[in-house]
Design an enzyme around this catalytic site. Structure first.
Site, PDB file in Angstrom:
ATOM      1  N   ASP A  51       0.835  -1.207   0.000  1.00 29.00           N
ATOM      2  CA  ASP A  51       0.000   0.000   0.000  1.00 29.00           C
ATOM      3  C   ASP A  51       0.861   1.245   0.000  1.00 29.00           C
ATOM      4  O   ASP A  51       1.776   1.381   0.822  1.00 29.00           O
ATOM      5  CB  ASP A  51      -0.918   0.029   1.224  1.00 29.00           C
ATOM      6  CG  ASP A  51      -1.693   1.334   1.311  1.00 29.00           C
ATOM      7  OD1 ASP A  51      -2.611   1.531   0.491  1.00 29.00           O
ATOM      8  OD2 ASP A  51      -1.350   2.167   2.174  1.00 29.00           O
ATOM      9  N   TYR A  56       2.739  10.175   0.375  1.00 31.74           N
ATOM     10  CA  TYR A  56       3.924   9.673   1.054  1.00 31.74           C
ATOM     11  C   TYR A  56       5.191  10.134   0.322  1.00 31.74           C
ATOM     12  O   TYR A  56       5.583   9.567  -0.685  1.00 31.74           O
ATOM     13  CB  TYR A  56       3.892   8.148   1.146  1.00 31.74           C
ATOM     14  CG  TYR A  56       2.686   7.579   1.846  1.00 31.74           C
ATOM     15  CD1 TYR A  56       1.924   8.339   2.735  1.00 31.74           C
ATOM     16  CD2 TYR A  56       2.301   6.259   1.631  1.00 31.74           C
ATOM     17  CE1 TYR A  56       0.822   7.805   3.372  1.00 31.74           C
ATOM     18  CE2 TYR A  56       1.194   5.712   2.277  1.00 31.74           C
ATOM     19  CZ  TYR A  56       0.458   6.498   3.140  1.00 31.74           C
ATOM     20  OH  TYR A  56      -0.638   5.963   3.766  1.00 31.74           O
ATOM     21  N   LYS A  82      -3.729   5.778  -3.446  1.00 30.93           N
ATOM     22  CA  LYS A  82      -4.806   6.611  -2.912  1.00 30.93           C
ATOM     23  C   LYS A  82      -5.085   7.805  -3.808  1.00 30.93           C
ATOM     24  O   LYS A  82      -4.264   8.198  -4.636  1.00 30.93           O
ATOM     25  CB  LYS A  82      -4.453   7.051  -1.486  1.00 30.93           C
ATOM     26  CG  LYS A  82      -4.202   5.842  -0.567  1.00 30.93           C
ATOM     27  CD  LYS A  82      -3.894   6.253   0.851  1.00 30.93           C
ATOM     28  CE  LYS A  82      -3.657   5.025   1.716  1.00 30.93           C
ATOM     29  NZ  LYS A  82      -2.358   4.368   1.432  1.00 30.93           N
ATOM     30  N   GLY A 232      -1.678   1.011  11.930  1.00 32.92           N
ATOM     31  CA  GLY A 232      -1.461   1.656  13.227  1.00 32.92           C
ATOM     32  C   GLY A 232      -1.754   0.772  14.414  1.00 32.92           C
ATOM     33  O   GLY A 232      -2.281   1.249  15.426  1.00 32.92           O
ATOM     34  N   VAL A 233      -1.410  -0.516  14.339  1.00 33.75           N
ATOM     35  CA  VAL A 233      -1.754  -1.435  15.437  1.00 33.75           C
ATOM     36  C   VAL A 233      -1.021  -1.105  16.717  1.00 33.75           C
ATOM     37  O   VAL A 233      -1.440  -1.521  17.807  1.00 33.75           O
ATOM     38  CB  VAL A 233      -1.484  -2.906  15.051  1.00 33.75           C
ATOM     39  CG1 VAL A 233      -2.439  -3.363  13.969  1.00 33.75           C
ATOM     40  CG2 VAL A 233      -0.031  -3.119  14.632  1.00 33.75           C
ATOM     41  N   PHE A 234       0.084  -0.354  16.625  1.00 37.14           N
ATOM     42  CA  PHE A 234       0.827   0.026  17.824  1.00 37.14           C
ATOM     43  C   PHE A 234       0.445   1.424  18.308  1.00 37.14           C
ATOM     44  O   PHE A 234       1.065   1.949  19.227  1.00 37.14           O
ATOM     45  CB  PHE A 234       2.333  -0.033  17.568  1.00 37.14           C
ATOM     46  CG  PHE A 234       2.826  -1.401  17.173  1.00 37.14           C
ATOM     47  CD1 PHE A 234       2.484  -2.523  17.915  1.00 37.14           C
ATOM     48  CD2 PHE A 234       3.631  -1.563  16.061  1.00 37.14           C
ATOM     49  CE1 PHE A 234       2.937  -3.781  17.551  1.00 37.14           C
ATOM     50  CE2 PHE A 234       4.086  -2.816  15.687  1.00 37.14           C
ATOM     51  CZ  PHE A 234       3.742  -3.927  16.437  1.00 37.14           C
ATOM     52  N   ILE A 238       3.264   3.294  21.112  1.00 36.50           N
ATOM     53  CA  ILE A 238       3.241   2.997  22.530  1.00 36.50           C
ATOM     54  C   ILE A 238       2.984   1.524  22.838  1.00 36.50           C
ATOM     55  O   ILE A 238       3.476   0.995  23.827  1.00 36.50           O
ATOM     56  CB  ILE A 238       2.226   3.896  23.277  1.00 36.50           C
ATOM     57  CG1 ILE A 238       2.466   3.802  24.791  1.00 36.50           C
ATOM     58  CG2 ILE A 238       0.783   3.558  22.889  1.00 36.50           C
ATOM     59  CD1 ILE A 238       1.748   4.851  25.596  1.00 36.50           C
ATOM     60  N   ALA A 240       4.192  -0.842  21.197  1.00 36.94           N
ATOM     61  CA  ALA A 240       5.447  -1.536  20.920  1.00 36.94           C
ATOM     62  C   ALA A 240       6.516  -1.176  21.937  1.00 36.94           C
ATOM     63  O   ALA A 240       7.259  -2.039  22.414  1.00 36.94           O
ATOM     64  CB  ALA A 240       5.939  -1.210  19.513  1.00 36.94           C
TER      65      ALA A 240
END
Length: 332
Positions: A51, A56, A82, A232-234, A238, A240
């Site tokens: 992705d 970016y 995107k 954004g799983v972390f 924080i 991680a």
């Protein structure tokens, strides 16, 4: 690596995918050599869903993805980019600061209209140097990025023409799926209640720490057969790093309440015999409507470390212990 289906399409993506903000220079410079090495590390690990976005590095990430993927068999991977921002050349001293280091020399304009989306696709083809893209996400539409009043304008552009452009691109076979790429839940609900979407790339709102998507969005996605790709799983780091000095949550220094909640979560993980980061990385995949979890970095070693979190056993029953109410109760 296992794959999951995107909505009702024929498109399958790997459960873990690679996000391209960091190799576009987000927060710190990333050389082309390091970008290529990181992408190769992802490929060697079996990741086949990539992705990126024009935003970016103001085109830098797309160029690097295209350079890397150009010589891979086209049906061996899935690529998303995107729409919603258009770029125009400017002198180097007029390049806006959006936290990208050494971006390409452009400034941006937001455009979610029919013509804006069609132009964005043409520009992405040129930057990628590829003749096909699989998924298009409408990028950062919503109050989180634009505020309430400008969101009304952009939402009207999307409803009045932008979605028509995306549907035409899908019907013609130019793309296989489309949806939203955002950091907030409300705009997902607003769009999904008015129009079908194949998928939503949602960052930071379905994690151990932030369950914003659970109450309304997950049930609606199940009902509409809309897949989620979770980033954004972390939660900006924080989950991680743990509640250390300078830890970040939602792109800013974590407040006292967040630090306390994560401290309680670390104790739960320690009791279970696994690192909190492993639970955070694996958590979204226990929801069937989630098709993939994005991981993004500009360092091969960091990518390898993240992928190793998948190998650490976290019993499914453990995730109930991270229910927000349970965690708050643990704080006493």
């Amino acid at each position: 690596m296992d794959k999951r289906r995107i909505g009702t399409t024929a498109l399958d993506v790997t459960e873990i995918s690679f996000g391209g903000a960091a190799i576009g220079g987000l927060y710190r410079a990333c050389s082309r050599d390091v970008a290529m090495e990181t992408l190769q590390t992802a490929w060697d690990a079996g990741l086949r869903y990539f992705d990126t976005a024009p935003f970016y590095g103001f085109g830098l990430s797309e160029r690097r993805f295209g350079d890397f993927l150009r010589y891979k068999p086209r049906d061996s991977y899935v690529l998303s980019t995107k729409v919603g921002r258009l770029f125009r050349p400017v002198p180097e001293d007029q390049v806006p600061d959006h936290s990208y280091v050494d971006p390409l020399p452009f400034a941006l304009d937001y455009d979610y209209s029919y013509d804006g989306i069609m132009r964005s696709v043409e520009f992405s083809y040129a930057r990628l140097g590829l003749n096909r893209m699989d998924i298009l996400f409408v990028h950062d539409i919503g109050a989180y990025t634009h505020g309430v009043e400008k969101t009304k304008l952009h939402f009207r552009q999307l409803m009045d023409g932008g979605l028509k452009a995306l549907d035409e691109l899908k019907t013609s076979g130019t793309i296989s799926a489309y949806g939203l790429g955002v950091n907030e839940v409300q705009i997902c609900l607003d769009v999904l209640n008015r129009a079908p979407l194949d998928c939503i790339l949602l960052a930071s709102r379905y994690s151990l720490l932030d369950r914003s998507a659970e109450a309304e969005l997950l049930p609606l996605c199940r009902q509409r057969q809309t897949s989620l790709i979770i980033g954004g799983v972390f939660n900006s780091g924080i989950l991680a790093t743990g509640p250390v000095q300078g830890a970040h949550f939602d792109y800013q220094p974590a407040g006292k309440d967040i630090l306390e909640r994560v401290d309680a979560m670390e104790k739960i993980a320690a009791e279970g015999g696994y690192p909190l980061a492993a639970a955070a990385f694996q958590f979204p995949l226990h929801e069937p409507v989630v098709a993939s979890v994005l991981t993004g970095t500009a360092k091969p070693a960091n990518l390898t470390r993240n992928l190793e979190l998948l190998e650490i056993p976290v019993p499914p029953a453990e995730f109930a212990r991270y229910d927000p109410y349970t965690v708050v109760q643990a704080l006493g």
